[in-house]
Design a protein around this motif. Sequence first.
Motif, PDB file in Angstrom:
ATOM      1  N   SER A   1      -7.435  -2.940  -3.179  1.00  0.00           N
ATOM      2  CA  SER A   1      -7.621  -1.527  -3.334  1.00  0.00           C
ATOM      3  C   SER A   1      -6.372  -0.881  -2.575  1.00  0.00           C
ATOM      4  O   SER A   1      -5.779  -0.112  -3.003  1.00  0.00           O
ATOM      5  CB  SER A   1      -8.775  -0.964  -2.924  1.00  0.00           C
ATOM      6  N   ALA A   2      -6.143  -1.124  -1.416  1.00  0.00           N
ATOM      7  CA  ALA A   2      -5.125  -0.665  -0.604  1.00  0.00           C
ATOM      8  C   ALA A   2      -3.805  -1.018  -1.022  1.00  0.00           C
ATOM      9  O   ALA A   2      -2.840  -0.088  -1.475  1.00  0.00           O
ATOM     10  CB  ALA A   2      -5.135  -0.955   0.896  1.00  0.00           C
TER      11      ALA A   2
ATOM     12  N   LEU B   1      -4.297 -11.600   2.681  1.00  0.00           N
ATOM     13  CA  LEU B   1      -3.652 -11.089   1.498  1.00  0.00           C
ATOM     14  C   LEU B   1      -2.869 -12.296   0.914  1.00  0.00           C
ATOM     15  O   LEU B   1      -2.678 -12.501  -0.451  1.00  0.00           O
ATOM     16  CB  LEU B   1      -2.627  -9.971   1.998  1.00  0.00           C
ATOM     17  N   ASN B   2      -2.228 -13.139   1.955  1.00  0.00           N
ATOM     18  CA  ASN B   2      -1.679 -14.307   1.387  1.00  0.00           C
ATOM     19  C   ASN B   2      -2.375 -15.201   0.551  1.00  0.00           C
ATOM     20  O   ASN B   2      -2.180 -15.788  -0.569  1.00  0.00           O
ATOM     21  CB  ASN B   2      -1.041 -15.151   2.689  1.00  0.00           C
ATOM     22  N   ARG B   3      -3.792 -15.392   0.878  1.00  0.00           N
ATOM     23  CA  ARG B   3      -4.723 -16.273   0.376  1.00  0.00           C
ATOM     24  C   ARG B   3      -4.891 -15.416  -1.309  1.00  0.00           C
ATOM     25  O   ARG B   3      -4.979 -16.082  -2.150  1.00  0.00           O
ATOM     26  CB  ARG B   3      -6.013 -16.195   0.919  1.00  0.00           C
TER      27      ARG B   3
ATOM     28  N   LEU C   1      -1.288  -1.770   6.573  1.00  0.00           N
ATOM     29  CA  LEU C   1      -2.725  -2.316   5.796  1.00  0.00           C
ATOM     30  C   LEU C   1      -3.624  -2.688   6.681  1.00  0.00           C
ATOM     31  O   LEU C   1      -4.709  -2.374   6.001  1.00  0.00           O
ATOM     32  CB  LEU C   1      -2.044  -3.753   5.142  1.00  0.00           C
ATOM     33  N   ALA C   2      -3.542  -3.366   7.771  1.00  0.00           N
ATOM     34  CA  ALA C   2      -4.489  -3.856   8.713  1.00  0.00           C
ATOM     35  C   ALA C   2      -5.223  -2.517   8.922  1.00  0.00           C
ATOM     36  O   ALA C   2      -6.704  -2.412   9.057  1.00  0.00           O
ATOM     37  CB  ALA C   2      -3.990  -4.479   9.787  1.00  0.00           C
TER      38      ALA C   2
ATOM     39  N   GLY D   1       0.848   0.327  -2.668  1.00  0.00           N
ATOM     40  CA  GLY D   1       2.020  -0.609  -2.995  1.00  0.00           C
ATOM     41  C   GLY D   1       2.262  -1.381  -1.732  1.00  0.00           C
ATOM     42  O   GLY D   1       1.225  -1.719  -0.950  1.00  0.00           O
ATOM     43  N   GLN D   2       3.618  -1.944  -1.502  1.00  0.00           N
ATOM     44  CA  GLN D   2       3.955  -2.549  -0.331  1.00  0.00           C
ATOM     45  C   GLN D   2       3.754  -1.771   0.916  1.00  0.00           C
ATOM     46  O   GLN D   2       4.259  -0.638   1.152  1.00  0.00           O
ATOM     47  CB  GLN D   2       5.487  -3.109  -0.314  1.00  0.00           C
ATOM     48  N   LEU D   3       3.164  -2.285   1.998  1.00  0.00           N
ATOM     49  CA  LEU D   3       2.732  -1.874   3.220  1.00  0.00           C
ATOM     50  C   LEU D   3       3.169  -2.757   4.147  1.00  0.00           C
ATOM     51  O   LEU D   3       2.842  -4.006   4.168  1.00  0.00           O
ATOM     52  CB  LEU D   3       1.184  -1.658   3.247  1.00  0.00           C
TER      53      LEU D   3
END
Length: 50
Positions: free
Chosen positions: A15-16, A43-45, A28-29, A21-23
């Motif tokens: 959702s974030a 996020l990578n997963r 993001l954390a 977009g790109q954070l």
Amino acid sequence: MRKLSLDATDIRILSAVQKYGQLSKTKLAELVKLSPKPCWARLNRLKAAG
């Protein structure tokens, strides 16, 4: 293809990213209330799963 099971944290991450977009890892954390390293690993997963 293996089905990915999403928990509440995964949904907050997605959702974030959709909303902002790109954070940075840190931002993001902060938004999902998780420390940066596990947040980025999730996020990578999620990205790898498509």
